[in-house]
Each structure stands twice: as structure tokens, then as C-alpha cells.
Design a protein around this motif. Structure first.
Motif, PDB file in Angstrom:
ATOM      1  N   ILE A  55      43.766  88.399  33.587  1.00 34.47           N
ATOM      2  CA  ILE A  55      43.778  89.042  34.905  1.00 34.47           C
ATOM      3  C   ILE A  55      44.080  87.981  35.964  1.00 34.47           C
ATOM      4  O   ILE A  55      44.230  86.812  35.643  1.00 34.47           O
ATOM      5  CB  ILE A  55      42.433  89.747  35.205  1.00 34.47           C
ATOM      6  CG1 ILE A  55      41.271  88.747  35.178  1.00 34.47           C
ATOM      7  CG2 ILE A  55      42.194  90.878  34.220  1.00 34.47           C
ATOM      8  CD1 ILE A  55      39.919  89.351  35.541  1.00 34.47           C
ATOM      9  N   GLY A  56      44.168  88.406  37.218  1.00 40.70           N
ATOM     10  CA  GLY A  56      44.432  87.466  38.308  1.00 40.70           C
ATOM     11  C   GLY A  56      45.913  87.333  38.603  1.00 40.70           C
ATOM     12  O   GLY A  56      46.738  88.097  38.102  1.00 40.70           O
ATOM     13  N   PRO A  57      46.268  86.360  39.426  1.00 40.78           N
ATOM     14  CA  PRO A  57      47.673  86.186  39.816  1.00 40.78           C
ATOM     15  C   PRO A  57      48.533  85.716  38.644  1.00 40.78           C
ATOM     16  O   PRO A  57      48.055  85.089  37.698  1.00 40.78           O
ATOM     17  CB  PRO A  57      47.623  85.115  40.905  1.00 40.78           C
ATOM     18  CG  PRO A  57      46.299  84.465  40.795  1.00 40.78           C
ATOM     19  CD  PRO A  57      45.382  85.401  40.088  1.00 40.78           C
ATOM     20  N   VAL A  58      49.811  86.037  38.732  1.00 39.29           N
ATOM     21  CA  VAL A  58      50.791  85.573  37.754  1.00 39.29           C
ATOM     22  C   VAL A  58      50.838  84.050  37.805  1.00 39.29           C
ATOM     23  O   VAL A  58      50.720  83.460  38.880  1.00 39.29           O
ATOM     24  CB  VAL A  58      52.186  86.156  38.098  1.00 39.29           C
ATOM     25  CG1 VAL A  58      53.268  85.554  37.226  1.00 39.29           C
ATOM     26  CG2 VAL A  58      52.169  87.665  37.971  1.00 39.29           C
ATOM     27  N   GLN A  70      53.977  80.141  45.401  1.00 42.19           N
ATOM     28  CA  GLN A  70      53.534  80.715  46.672  1.00 42.19           C
ATOM     29  C   GLN A  70      53.780  82.224  46.677  1.00 42.19           C
ATOM     30  O   GLN A  70      52.924  82.997  47.093  1.00 42.19           O
ATOM     31  CB  GLN A  70      54.273  80.050  47.842  1.00 42.19           C
ATOM     32  CG  GLN A  70      53.891  80.599  49.203  1.00 42.19           C
ATOM     33  CD  GLN A  70      52.480  80.237  49.608  1.00 42.19           C
ATOM     34  OE1 GLN A  70      52.037  79.123  49.371  1.00 42.19           O
ATOM     35  NE2 GLN A  70      51.774  81.155  50.221  1.00 42.19           N
ATOM     36  N   ALA A  71      54.943  82.642  46.174  1.00 45.66           N
ATOM     37  CA  ALA A  71      55.280  84.069  46.162  1.00 45.66           C
ATOM     38  C   ALA A  71      54.301  84.857  45.290  1.00 45.66           C
ATOM     39  O   ALA A  71      53.861  85.946  45.674  1.00 45.66           O
ATOM     40  CB  ALA A  71      56.710  84.265  45.664  1.00 45.66           C
ATOM     41  N   ASP A  72      53.932  84.319  44.130  1.00 43.46           N
ATOM     42  CA  ASP A  72      52.997  85.026  43.249  1.00 43.46           C
ATOM     43  C   ASP A  72      51.593  85.089  43.843  1.00 43.46           C
ATOM     44  O   ASP A  72      50.908  86.109  43.721  1.00 43.46           O
ATOM     45  CB  ASP A  72      52.954  84.373  41.866  1.00 43.46           C
ATOM     46  CG  ASP A  72      54.236  84.604  41.088  1.00 43.46           C
ATOM     47  OD1 ASP A  72      54.937  85.611  41.350  1.00 43.46           O
ATOM     48  OD2 ASP A  72      54.537  83.778  40.210  1.00 43.46           O
ATOM     49  N   LEU A  73      51.168  84.022  44.506  1.00 39.96           N
ATOM     50  CA  LEU A  73      49.860  84.045  45.161  1.00 39.96           C
ATOM     51  C   LEU A  73      49.859  85.054  46.305  1.00 39.96           C
ATOM     52  O   LEU A  73      48.884  85.789  46.491  1.00 39.96           O
ATOM     53  CB  LEU A  73      49.480  82.655  45.669  1.00 39.96           C
ATOM     54  CG  LEU A  73      49.220  81.600  44.593  1.00 39.96           C
ATOM     55  CD1 LEU A  73      48.972  80.247  45.247  1.00 39.96           C
ATOM     56  CD2 LEU A  73      48.080  82.003  43.691  1.00 39.96           C
ATOM     57  N   GLU A  75      51.796  87.729  46.547  1.00 40.07           N
ATOM     58  CA  GLU A  75      51.844  89.078  45.951  1.00 40.07           C
ATOM     59  C   GLU A  75      50.452  89.494  45.469  1.00 40.07           C
ATOM     60  O   GLU A  75      50.022  90.621  45.704  1.00 40.07           O
ATOM     61  CB  GLU A  75      52.830  89.104  44.788  1.00 40.07           C
ATOM     62  CG  GLU A  75      52.938  90.454  44.125  1.00 40.07           C
ATOM     63  CD  GLU A  75      53.894  90.432  42.951  1.00 40.07           C
ATOM     64  OE1 GLU A  75      53.634  91.163  41.983  1.00 40.07           O
ATOM     65  OE2 GLU A  75      54.887  89.683  43.004  1.00 40.07           O
ATOM     66  N   TYR A  76      49.760  88.594  44.793  1.00 41.07           N
ATOM     67  CA  TYR A  76      48.411  88.903  44.326  1.00 41.07           C
ATOM     68  C   TYR A  76      47.498  89.213  45.514  1.00 41.07           C
ATOM     69  O   TYR A  76      46.743  90.190  45.491  1.00 41.07           O
ATOM     70  CB  TYR A  76      47.838  87.734  43.517  1.00 41.07           C
ATOM     71  CG  TYR A  76      46.415  87.992  43.101  1.00 41.07           C
ATOM     72  CD1 TYR A  76      46.137  88.850  42.041  1.00 41.07           C
ATOM     73  CD2 TYR A  76      45.354  87.411  43.788  1.00 41.07           C
ATOM     74  CE1 TYR A  76      44.826  89.119  41.675  1.00 41.07           C
ATOM     75  CE2 TYR A  76      44.044  87.678  43.432  1.00 41.07           C
ATOM     76  CZ  TYR A  76      43.784  88.524  42.372  1.00 41.07           C
ATOM     77  OH  TYR A  76      42.491  88.796  42.022  1.00 41.07           O
TER      78      TYR A  76
END
Length: 84
Positions: A55-58, A70-73, A75-76
Motif C-alpha cells: 500500500i502507499g505511494p508508488v 515528486q509526481a507519485d508523491l 498523486e498519492y
């Protein structure tokens, strides 16, 4: 002071280690778990536990290193919005 031309700019040897403080040094593409946890306002151990639970961010694995972009954080973070 002499009228000789200034000395040439120092060029690092190809095998010289990278200095993150050097503006010419390449920037990393992502954040490690400590940096990512700081951005999200949580403990690095939480991110590590979430990774083991799926689970959690990609995140990405580069060899043995874990990186978050940065983009994945972002998005999460955006998915955590609670509407009323």
C-alpha cells in the motif's frame, strides 16, 4: 596582479565522485524513503511498512534503492482527499 589569462575551469576526472552541492552535478530523479516521508509528513518506517504491505505511494526500485518521484508523491497526496 598579473596580466596573464585566468586559469582554465577545473574539470573533474571521469571517475571522481559526484558532489550533490555542485550545481553541475546531476540531480537524482527521485526521493529516498526518508525524504519522501518528510514530504508527506510521516515517519520513514511507515513508508517501509506500507511497501511491505503493498500500500502507499508508488515507488521504484533502482537496484537495492527505493525512490519516490515528486509526481507519485503528489498523486498519492491528492488521492487522500476526503470530500464532504
Amino acid at each position: 596582479m598579473s596580466d596573464s589569462p585566468s586559469s582554465p575551469t577545473h574539470q573533474p576526472a571521469p571517475n571522481q565522485s559526484l558532489n550533490p552541492a555542485d550545481p553541475q552535478s546531476p540531480k537524482p530523479l527521485g526521493f529516498n524513503d526518508i525524504e519522501a516521508a518528510r514530504i508527506l509528513g510521516m515517519k520513514p518506517s511507515t513508508l517501509r511498512r506500507w511497501r511491505s504491505q503493498g500500500i502507499g505511494p508508488v515507488y521504484r526500485k533502482i537496484g537495492r534503492n527505493v525512490q519516490y518521484t515528486q509526481a507519485d508523491l503528489q498523486e498519492y497526496h491528492d488521492r487522500q482527499a476526503v470530500g464532504r
